[in-house]
Scaffold this motif. Structure first.
Motif, PDB file in Angstrom:
ATOM      1  N   LYS A 130       0.815  -1.214   0.000  1.00  0.00           N
ATOM      2  CA  LYS A 130       0.000   0.000   0.000  1.00  0.00           C
ATOM      3  C   LYS A 130       0.854   1.271   0.000  1.00  0.00           C
ATOM      4  CE  LYS A 130      -4.188  -1.744   2.324  1.00  0.00           C
ATOM      5  NZ  LYS A 130      -5.269  -1.404   1.379  1.00  0.00           N
ATOM      6  N   VAL A 131       2.001   1.224   0.701  1.00  0.00           N
ATOM      7  CA  VAL A 131       2.771   2.465   0.833  1.00  0.00           C
ATOM      8  C   VAL A 131       3.736   2.685  -0.322  1.00  0.00           C
ATOM      9  CG1 VAL A 131       2.633   2.363   3.329  1.00  0.00           C
ATOM     10  CG2 VAL A 131       4.643   1.436   2.196  1.00  0.00           C
ATOM     11  N   GLN A 132       3.977   1.669  -1.067  1.00  0.00           N
ATOM     12  CA  GLN A 132       4.812   1.787  -2.267  1.00  0.00           C
ATOM     13  C   GLN A 132       6.137   2.489  -1.979  1.00  0.00           C
ATOM     14  OE1 GLN A 132       1.884   3.766  -4.529  1.00  0.00           O
ATOM     15  NE2 GLN A 132       0.871   1.905  -5.224  1.00  0.00           N
ATOM     16  N   GLY A 133       6.850   1.944  -0.989  1.00  0.00           N
ATOM     17  CA  GLY A 133       8.205   2.406  -0.742  1.00  0.00           C
ATOM     18  C   GLY A 133       8.340   3.627   0.142  1.00  0.00           C
ATOM     19  N   GLU A 134       7.207   4.236   0.511  1.00  0.00           N
ATOM     20  CA  GLU A 134       7.265   5.425   1.374  1.00  0.00           C
ATOM     21  C   GLU A 134       7.722   5.021   2.785  1.00  0.00           C
ATOM     22  OE1 GLU A 134       4.117   8.680   2.807  1.00  0.00           O
ATOM     23  OE2 GLU A 134       3.651   7.760   0.873  1.00  0.00           O
ATOM     24  N   ALA A 135       8.346   5.965   3.506  1.00  0.00           N
ATOM     25  CA  ALA A 135       8.775   5.661   4.880  1.00  0.00           C
ATOM     26  C   ALA A 135       7.553   5.468   5.783  1.00  0.00           C
ATOM     27  CB  ALA A 135       9.628   6.816   5.413  1.00  0.00           C
ATOM     28  N   ILE A 136       7.656   4.527   6.689  1.00  0.00           N
ATOM     29  CA  ILE A 136       6.517   4.243   7.569  1.00  0.00           C
ATOM     30  C   ILE A 136       6.915   4.509   9.013  1.00  0.00           C
ATOM     31  CG2 ILE A 136       4.876   2.495   8.362  1.00  0.00           C
ATOM     32  CD1 ILE A 136       5.495   0.924   5.844  1.00  0.00           C
ATOM     33  N   GLU A 137       6.056   5.292   9.695  1.00  0.00           N
ATOM     34  CA  GLU A 137       6.224   5.414  11.143  1.00  0.00           C
ATOM     35  C   GLU A 137       5.246   4.465  11.801  1.00  0.00           C
ATOM     36  OE1 GLU A 137       5.071   9.147  12.822  1.00  0.00           O
ATOM     37  OE2 GLU A 137       5.681   8.503  14.836  1.00  0.00           O
ATOM     38  N   THR A 138       5.773   3.541  12.568  1.00  0.00           N
ATOM     39  CA  THR A 138       4.904   2.536  13.180  1.00  0.00           C
ATOM     40  C   THR A 138       4.691   2.865  14.653  1.00  0.00           C
ATOM     41  OG1 THR A 138       5.903   0.939  11.705  1.00  0.00           O
ATOM     42  CG2 THR A 138       4.575   0.065  13.504  1.00  0.00           C
ATOM     43  N   ILE A 139       3.452   2.790  15.072  1.00  0.00           N
ATOM     44  CA  ILE A 139       3.132   3.010  16.487  1.00  0.00           C
ATOM     45  C   ILE A 139       2.441   1.773  17.011  1.00  0.00           C
ATOM     46  CG2 ILE A 139       1.722   4.340  18.097  1.00  0.00           C
ATOM     47  CD1 ILE A 139       2.125   6.722  16.126  1.00  0.00           C
ATOM     48  N   ASP A 140       2.986   1.255  18.110  1.00  0.00           N
ATOM     49  CA  ASP A 140       2.367   0.083  18.724  1.00  0.00           C
ATOM     50  C   ASP A 140       1.216   0.561  19.596  1.00  0.00           C
ATOM     51  OD1 ASP A 140       1.639  -2.221  19.927  1.00  0.00           O
ATOM     52  OD2 ASP A 140       3.444  -2.408  21.173  1.00  0.00           O
ATOM     53  N   GLY A 141       0.018   0.181  19.235  1.00  0.00           N
ATOM     54  CA  GLY A 141      -1.166   0.669  19.943  1.00  0.00           C
ATOM     55  C   GLY A 141      -1.684  -0.277  21.016  1.00  0.00           C
ATOM     56  N   GLN A 142      -0.907  -1.274  21.355  1.00  0.00           N
ATOM     57  CA  GLN A 142      -1.408  -2.256  22.329  1.00  0.00           C
ATOM     58  C   GLN A 142      -1.743  -1.596  23.667  1.00  0.00           C
ATOM     59  OE1 GLN A 142       0.286  -6.004  23.047  1.00  0.00           O
ATOM     60  NE2 GLN A 142       0.352  -6.577  20.887  1.00  0.00           N
ATOM     61  N   GLY A 143      -2.894  -1.969  24.179  1.00  0.00           N
ATOM     62  CA  GLY A 143      -3.315  -1.432  25.477  1.00  0.00           C
ATOM     63  C   GLY A 143      -3.933  -0.047  25.379  1.00  0.00           C
ATOM     64  N   LYS A 144      -3.996   0.473  24.175  1.00  0.00           N
ATOM     65  CA  LYS A 144      -4.564   1.818  24.018  1.00  0.00           C
ATOM     66  C   LYS A 144      -5.778   1.770  23.091  1.00  0.00           C
ATOM     67  CE  LYS A 144      -0.210   4.147  24.907  1.00  0.00           C
ATOM     68  NZ  LYS A 144       0.731   2.988  24.816  1.00  0.00           N
TER      69      LYS A 144
END
Lengths: 311, 436
Positions: free
Chosen positions: B44-58
């Protein structure tokens, strides 16, 4: 013994031992007041400020005399209370008094809760001399003192308070104090001036004076603010007086030699007839004398230090 | 590109209350799915940089929309302004706020409405949408230029702070407003019944000697406005409903099909008149805190949908104004920064309201009723989002409030459960309780 408190703000928050201690001390104070030379050095060097935002001759004078008999220096600040936005706020006035290092402030103010508000700011003690429609503890204490003088132990006695109880700080303070002493209190007035929410005070509430007079040991008439008629709270003085005015005819219904009281100033011919006001049953002048004694007791118990001068 | 993984999403617009992964691209929701794999995301992002946030517990939910705030600008910037108010909003989890019109001057002309909108854009935090007055000068007499004001961006009309006492003027407003399709927001208060009362009339007012305001002061005007709305076919929104009678009147009107919605303020759901102390002006509010029975009826009305929305009625005042005897202090509670947390702690944790209902009432329903963007996390919509940490505790202190006002009953107290990340159109504006 000093009171274990900085301020006297109301009788709701006071316990029965404190009330008894004040009444006991007031007895001694009354003795001093009755002396030909009534001056004590007890509070020499202490300063008492009378801060009155409402016109009041009798209460202010009573406090002033009480403080002076005990030797304190008194200052009176009468503030003409106009609108809230004009003039210095109570908060800033309190800060100013604080900076002048007064020992005790007597406050009369038209806002319920103003005495507690002031007490929260000041290191000095505060005596509530009437805050809005909330409490008037010194009036109730002098009323109770007067009742005890006449009737002895008040437990189980019947006190009827009649008039504009909704707007009355005198009624509220009396209810708290009398309830704590085991007195049966009944509040009476027309439904507009004694509405259901006054049941929150935990005493009997009725609109029919004649039905609760039998057995009453004390009948206390409250001052009717005549401007309440304009607000539609009662139709006329004539009808009010007819239903709730204390006359000697009506007082016979108590079936005993009841005591009649009034915090003053009286509207003669409205809440109390001339005849009753000037009768032997009425303790109205004695209330005024006892008022000075009660206020002496409170001032002494708050700022008198440990010296047991009056014992 | 932002990838929120394994977060509990509450989005009533999609009937979601489950663990999901959410992708955000160019300020919009790109995808929301319970089963996004790394490969799918990479595709889906086609090579774009991804910022990942772990949403566990939220929790993640659409940004809250508050249809009732007083931002005090123009004219009373010592209490609050649009910058400080919109900062307080995003700190509290609100991405869209409606600004009431009772400023100085009142917002009764298009030019003034445009000013409010522009100030909101300049501030750059929450979306700030102006409400116009119903009547010129808020005098309750002549109607404002409603069509022109709508062009200037107002989303509703209200003389809030005052009631339009003349029933004929209210009737005309409900007729004329049909030109715009916007709602009239009614502040229901009969001036004679309310008088110069200070708190709800009842045992507590009787005990303290504070002049009482009977419940009827609100309810009789609710009844009047419901009748006028039914008669005209206008569109009505009732502000800050506080009595059981009002709830019952609205319930019956809705059953008849009257075009009405209603809001309740968090403080009316949490506190009641018995909580008021003579020296605590933080709880002096209008409409006044009601009885316990009223509070129960309000909660029930919110549960069953009779009451559609929660709104703060954020009413900032200066400390000097509130540091007065009770009778002299102004009415109002500043609540943008504490309201969500308080509702979570007092109503969600206690089982009185579900998260789904809270988000529906505070985001989805306001968007629907006032025709606003937001209120949903559907793919393609602007990424106005809140990440909520139910374990985050904070002491409510002057040093951490960004509103200019301190008039909150929670001052000095600890609340639990706060927004820890807030995005407006995909732009992060608050992280770990600090504004960006």
């Amino acid at each position: 013994m000093k009171l274990q408190r900085k301020d006297v703000l109301g009788l709701e928050e006071m316990d029965v031992e404190e009330i008894r201690q004040i009444l006991q001390t007031a007895k001694v104070m009354k003795g001093i007041l009755m002396r030909p030379i009534k001056k004590l050095p007890t509070l020499k060097g202490k300063s008492v400020v009378n801060l009155f935002y409402e016109a009041s001759t009798r209460t202010r004078t009573s406090f002033e005399m009480a403080a002076k008999v005990l030797g304190a220096d008194t200052t009176s600040i009468a503030v003409a209370q106009s609108s809230v936005s004009k003039g210095e706020s109570l908060y800033d006035t309190a800060k100013t008094i604080q900076a002048m290092r007064a020992d005790l402030v007597i406050l009369r103010h038209s806002s319920s809760g103003s005495a507690s508000f002031l007490a929260d700011i000041l290191d000095a003690g505060v005596i509530n001399a009437g805050d809005g429609q909330h409490e008037h503890p010194t009036q109730a204490l002098l009323d109770i003192f007067t009742m005890e003088e006449k009737l002895g132990d008040l437990e189980g006695k019947n006190v009827v308070i009649v008039g504009d109880v909704l707007h009355s700080r005198v009624a509220r303070s009396n209810v708290w104090g009398l309830r704590k002493l085991g007195v049966n209190v009944t509040l009476v007035g027309p439904p507009t001036l004694a509405p259901a929410e006054m049941g929150g005070l935990g005493v009997k509430l009725t609109h029919d004076l004649d039905s609760v007079l039998p057995g009453a040991d004390v009948v206390m008439a409250l001052r009717l603010q005549l401007e309440r008629q304009k607000s539609g709270l009662f139709p006329s003085l004539r009808e009010y007086s007819h239903l709730y005015g204390l006359t000697s005819e009506r007082l016979k219904k108590t079936g005993k030699q009841s005591v009649v009281m009034h915090p003053g100033p009286m509207n003669r011919g409205v809440e109390i007839s001339d005849e009753v006001a000037d009768s032997a049953q009425a303790l109205i002048e004695r209330q005024v004398t006892n008022g000075v004694a009660i206020r002496m007791a409170l001032i002494y118990l708050l700022i008198g230090g440990s010296a047991n001068v009056v014992a | 590109m932002l990838w929120l993984k394994d977060v509990w999403v509450v989005d009533p617009s999609q009937k979601l209350a489950s663990a999901q992964s959410v992708l955000v691209k160019e300020g919009k929701i790109l995808a929301i799915s319970s089963s996004l794999t790394d490969e799918e995301v990479q595709f889906k992002v086609q090579g774009e940089a991804i910022e990942t946030i772990d949403g566990q517990g939220k929790l993640l939910f659409p940004g809250l929309i508050d249809v009732h705030t007083h931002l005090r600008e123009p004219g009373q910037e010592d209490k609050e302004d649009i910058l400080s108010g919109s900062r307080a909003a995003v700190r509290g989890g609100f991405t869209t706020i409606l600004a009431m019109a009772n400023t100085q001057p009142v917002i009764d002309k298009r030019a003034l409405a445009e000013f409010v909108r522009l100030q909101g854009e300049r501030a750059g935090y929450a979306h700030v949408l102006p409400i116009g007055t119903v009547t010129k000068g808020m005098q309750g007499e002549e109607l404002v230029e409603m069509a022109d004001m709508k062009e200037g961006g107002v989303v509703a009309f209200s003389d809030d702070g005052k009631n339009i006492q003349n029933a004929e003027v209210m009737r005309l407003a409900l007729e004329y407003v049909k030109l715009t399709g916007l709602p009239i927001i009614s502040h229901c208060e009969d001036n004679y019944l309310a008088g110069d009362g200070l708190m709800r009339r009842g045992r507590a007012s009787g005990r303290m000697g504070l002049k009482g305001i009977p419940a009827s002061a609100e309810s009789v005007i609710v009844a009047r406005d419901l009748i006028l709305t039914e008669e005209t076919g206008g569109k009505l929104h009732l502000a800050h409903i506080s009595t059981a009678e009002s709830v019952e009147l609205i319930r019956r009107a809705k059953a008849r099909g009257v075009n009405v919605t209603a809001e309740v303020n968090p403080h009316h759901l949490i506190f009641c008149d018995e909580d008021i102390h003579l020296t605590d002006t933080a709880l002096k509010v209008n409409p006044p805190l009601a009885s316990q029975e009223d509070r129960a009826a309000l909660i029930e009305g919110l549960q069953d949908g009779t009451i559609d929305m929660i709104a703060t009625d954020h009413a900032p005042h200066t400390q000097a104004e509130k540091a007065r005897p009770f009778a002299e202090a102004p009415f109002g509670i500043a609540s943008l920064e504490t309201a969500l947390s308080a509702v979570y702690q007092y109503l969600v944790l206690t089982g009185k309201l579900s998260w789904e209902r809270v988000i529906e009432a505070w985001s989805y329903s306001p968007a629907e009723r006032f025709g606003l963007k937001g209120g949903t996390l559907k793919p393609g919509t602007p990424a106005d989002m809140v990440l909520f940490d139910p374990g985050y505790k904070e002491v409510i202190e002057p040093s951490n409030l960004v509103s200019k006002a301190r008039n909150t009953p929670f001052l000095g107290k600890t609340l639990q459960g706060f927004p820890v990340m807030v995005w407006v159109e995909g732009r992060l504006v608050q992280r770990n309780r600090m504004l960006l």
